[in-house]
Scaffold this motif. Structure first.
Motif, PDB file in Angstrom:
ATOM      1  N   ASP A   2     -13.193   4.181   6.466  1.00 13.72           N
ATOM      2  CA  ASP A   2     -12.596   5.248   7.285  1.00 13.72           C
ATOM      3  C   ASP A   2     -11.413   4.764   8.124  1.00 13.72           C
ATOM      4  O   ASP A   2     -10.962   5.462   9.023  1.00 13.72           O
ATOM      5  CB  ASP A   2     -13.667   5.855   8.208  1.00 13.72           C
ATOM      6  N   TRP A   3     -10.916   3.560   7.864  1.00 14.82           N
ATOM      7  CA  TRP A   3      -9.671   3.132   8.508  1.00 14.82           C
ATOM      8  C   TRP A   3      -8.506   3.944   7.929  1.00 14.82           C
ATOM      9  O   TRP A   3      -8.367   4.059   6.710  1.00 14.82           O
ATOM     10  CB  TRP A   3      -9.410   1.655   8.252  1.00 14.82           C
ATOM     11  N   THR A   4      -7.677   4.529   8.788  1.00 11.23           N
ATOM     12  CA  THR A   4      -6.505   5.289   8.345  1.00 11.23           C
ATOM     13  C   THR A   4      -5.317   4.938   9.230  1.00 11.23           C
ATOM     14  O   THR A   4      -5.476   4.422  10.331  1.00 11.23           O
ATOM     15  CB  THR A   4      -6.748   6.808   8.431  1.00 11.23           C
ATOM     16  N   TYR A   5      -4.115   5.221   8.727  1.00  8.78           N
ATOM     17  CA  TYR A   5      -2.942   5.036   9.575  1.00  8.78           C
ATOM     18  C   TYR A   5      -1.916   6.130   9.312  1.00  8.78           C
ATOM     19  O   TYR A   5      -1.893   6.755   8.253  1.00  8.78           O
ATOM     20  CB  TYR A   5      -2.318   3.654   9.400  1.00  8.78           C
ATOM     21  N   THR A   6      -1.090   6.360  10.323  1.00 11.53           N
ATOM     22  CA  THR A   6      -0.002   7.329  10.260  1.00 11.53           C
ATOM     23  C   THR A   6       1.301   6.597  10.552  1.00 11.53           C
ATOM     24  O   THR A   6       1.354   5.721  11.421  1.00 11.53           O
ATOM     25  CB  THR A   6      -0.201   8.439  11.298  1.00 11.53           C
ATOM     26  N   ASP A  45       0.836  -1.195   0.000  1.00 10.44           N
ATOM     27  CA  ASP A  45       0.000   0.000   0.000  1.00 10.44           C
ATOM     28  C   ASP A  45       0.875   1.252   0.000  1.00 10.44           C
ATOM     29  O   ASP A  45       1.839   1.353   0.766  1.00 10.44           O
ATOM     30  CB  ASP A  45      -0.889   0.007   1.251  1.00 10.44           C
ATOM     31  N   LYS A  94      -8.629  -0.027   4.206  1.00 13.68           N
ATOM     32  CA  LYS A  94      -7.890   1.246   4.260  1.00 13.68           C
ATOM     33  C   LYS A  94      -8.261   2.143   3.081  1.00 13.68           C
ATOM     34  O   LYS A  94      -8.339   3.367   3.211  1.00 13.68           O
ATOM     35  CB  LYS A  94      -6.390   0.945   4.284  1.00 13.68           C
ATOM     36  N   THR A  95      -8.503   1.519   1.911  1.00 16.83           N
ATOM     37  CA  THR A  95      -8.768   2.303   0.702  1.00 16.83           C
ATOM     38  C   THR A  95     -10.213   2.784   0.619  1.00 16.83           C
ATOM     39  O   THR A  95     -10.483   3.905   0.181  1.00 16.83           O
ATOM     40  CB  THR A  95      -8.426   1.477  -0.553  1.00 16.83           C
ATOM     41  N   TRP A 134      -2.808   3.252  13.754  1.00 16.62           N
ATOM     42  CA  TRP A 134      -4.062   3.088  13.026  1.00 16.62           C
ATOM     43  C   TRP A 134      -5.203   3.759  13.797  1.00 16.62           C
ATOM     44  O   TRP A 134      -5.236   3.727  15.026  1.00 16.62           O
ATOM     45  CB  TRP A 134      -4.398   1.615  12.852  1.00 16.62           C
ATOM     46  N   ARG A 135      -6.154   4.311  13.049  1.00 11.98           N
ATOM     47  CA  ARG A 135      -7.360   4.890  13.627  1.00 11.98           C
ATOM     48  C   ARG A 135      -8.555   4.206  12.987  1.00 11.98           C
ATOM     49  O   ARG A 135      -8.694   4.191  11.760  1.00 11.98           O
ATOM     50  CB  ARG A 135      -7.417   6.403  13.381  1.00 11.98           C
ATOM     51  N   ARG A 140       1.295   4.592   1.383  1.00 11.66           N
ATOM     52  CA  ARG A 140       0.737   5.343   2.514  1.00 11.66           C
ATOM     53  C   ARG A 140       0.147   6.661   2.024  1.00 11.66           C
ATOM     54  O   ARG A 140      -0.998   6.992   2.320  1.00 11.66           O
ATOM     55  CB  ARG A 140       1.823   5.598   3.569  1.00 11.66           C
TER      56      ARG A 140
END
Length: 440
Positions: free
Chosen positions: A399-403, A368, A395-396, A412-413, A370
């Motif tokens: 509403d799952w996101t990561y930093t 992926d 993720k795509t 991950w949020r 980022r």
């Protein structure tokens, strides 16, 4: 906890009698069972609020771009939101596959085994027993599941697993004879033969499910070869000779491929028989010397002795030395497609899917970006992370996101704001304790 720590902890309770300790264990058991019932209640309520009713959103096509409803229980139970299910599983602290199975069994009980579910809610049946029943009824039609529910609900604690399996078999024969016949025909499709990963001693466990006649032939062949080895002077035990015999039978098969012919040119190639195995090992300069006897076997993901590597190499037919990969290297390319050298570097660096709790090997994952390439994200290992297909979609398209906190560490949020730190040591939930709902 080492022995001294355990002894110190036990010493704190020396003044309590055995009866008092048994009372304490009984109290904790009741508390745990009550907690599990409350967890089941919350999960059933969650499932009821995350039903996907639209037939066109059923998960009949893999890798859909919509939030599909996944059938985690048998026919008649609701389809639940796939992306929201991922969040629930993360909160439960379970692996993606294990969590889906766990939630599915609870949904199976609540919707398809109502009598058994009522017994669980009343505290008369342990949750783990109900899960076992749900595991067996998952593939049954509604009538067969209801038959099992009636047969075991009031006496599941007294029904052994062998009897329970007989009840399920009776249910299928009585209420779904077509399925019974299909299962009989399908049974042969479950045949398999597996060679497990080798351990630190260079030994591997094998196992399988064979046709009875094939199994008898294999046993006979291995036995004859083991007997021959003994007559030829082997002093190993019969079990060891049988294990050696399997390898010799395999190498005999390799000898059938000594001659190969190019169908276009007619050129004939003669090859030497030997092991057909690709083994990747990581070694350091200290291992090449005398100070460090340990290397690392990549595929087995475990340390391996230098002497074991030497033994493998002595029986190898070809050896390939690959260049060293610097896991901290950044070598961007000016295109969206990820080159093979990037993939190898990321696989070695992260080893598994970087979604919370997922243990899918990186070799089986998508890579992926980022920061998406379309908005300026670099095609570079520092912007590439492995995600299995299921979690890449989440993720795509949700509403799952990561930093990226630092190399190897992601934050991950989830869609409802839950935070998870994924690093080399696994997944850790970062949510602070929340106030209990006054009504719950």
């Amino acid at each position: 906890m080492d022995l001294r720590t355990a002894t110190a902890v036990a010493a704190q309770h020396d003044d309590r009698s055995v009866a008092a300790l048994l009372d304490a264990v009984a109290d904790e058991t009741r508390l745990r069972q009550a907690s599990q019932v409350r967890e089941w209640t919350a999960i059933v309520a969650w499932a009821d609020q995350n039903v996907v009713n639209a037939p066109e959103h059923a998960a009949t096509v893999r890798d859909s771009f919509v939030d599909t409803g996944v059938p985690i229980a048998g026919v008649g139970a609701p389809l639940v939101s796939e992306f929201n299910l991922m969040e629930l599983i993360a909160v439960l602290g379970r692996s993606p596959d294990g969590g889906r199975i766990y939630v599915g069994r609870i949904v199976e009980c609540a919707w398809r085994l109502p009598l058994l579910y009522a017994q669980v809610m009343a505290g008369r049946v342990a949750t783990w027993r109900a899960e076992r029943v749900a595991e067996l009824t998952h593939g049954l039609n509604a009538d067969a599941a209801a038959f099992v529910d009636r047969q075991v609900a009031s006496r599941v604690g007294r029904v052994g697993w062998a009897e329970l399996e007989r009840i399920v078999a009776t249910a299928v024969l009585r209420h779904d004879p077509e399925a019974a016949e299909a299962r009989r025909k399908e049974a042969a499709d479950h045949r398999h033969f597996d060679v497990g990963e080798a351990n630190e001693n260079g030994l591997a466990v094998i196992g399988g499910l064979l046709d009875a006649a094939d199994a008898a032939d294999l046993d006979d062949a291995v036995g004859r070869r083991a007997t021959l080895l003994g007559r030829l002077g082997s002093e190993d035990s019969l079990d060891v000779r049988r294990a050696v015999a399997v390898g010799e039978l395999a190498r005999n098969d390799l000898e059938l491929d000594l001659l190969t012919t190019d169908v276009e040119t007619g050129e004939v190639t003669v090859r030497s028989a030997g092991r057909k195995a690709e083994i990747s090992v990581h070694i350091t300069d200290t291992m090449l010397g005398e100070t460090n006897p340990v290397g690392r076997w990549h595929d087995g993901k475990r340390p391996v002795l230098k002497e074991q590597i030497r033994e493998w190499l002595r029986t190898a037919t070809s050896i390939t030395v690959q260049p060293v990969i610097d896991l901290a290297d950044c070598d961007p390319v000016d295109r969206y497609e990820i080159p093979a050298r990037h993939r190898k570097q990321v696989e070695l660096r992260d080893t598994t899917c970087r979604f919370p709790g997922c243990t899918t090997r990186a070799e089986r994952c998508d890579l992926d970006h980022r920061v998406p390439h379309a908005v300026g994200g670099a095609t570079c290992p520092c912007n590439e992370f492995p995600c299995c297909r299921r979690h890449h979609r989440a993720k795509t398209h949700s509403d799952w996101t990561y930093t990226v906190l630092e190399p190897g560490h992601l934050l991950w949020r989830s869609p409802h704001g839950r935070l998870f730190h994924v690093g080399p040591s696994g997944t850790r939930a970062l949510d602070l304790p929340r106030r209990r709902d006054p009504g719950g």
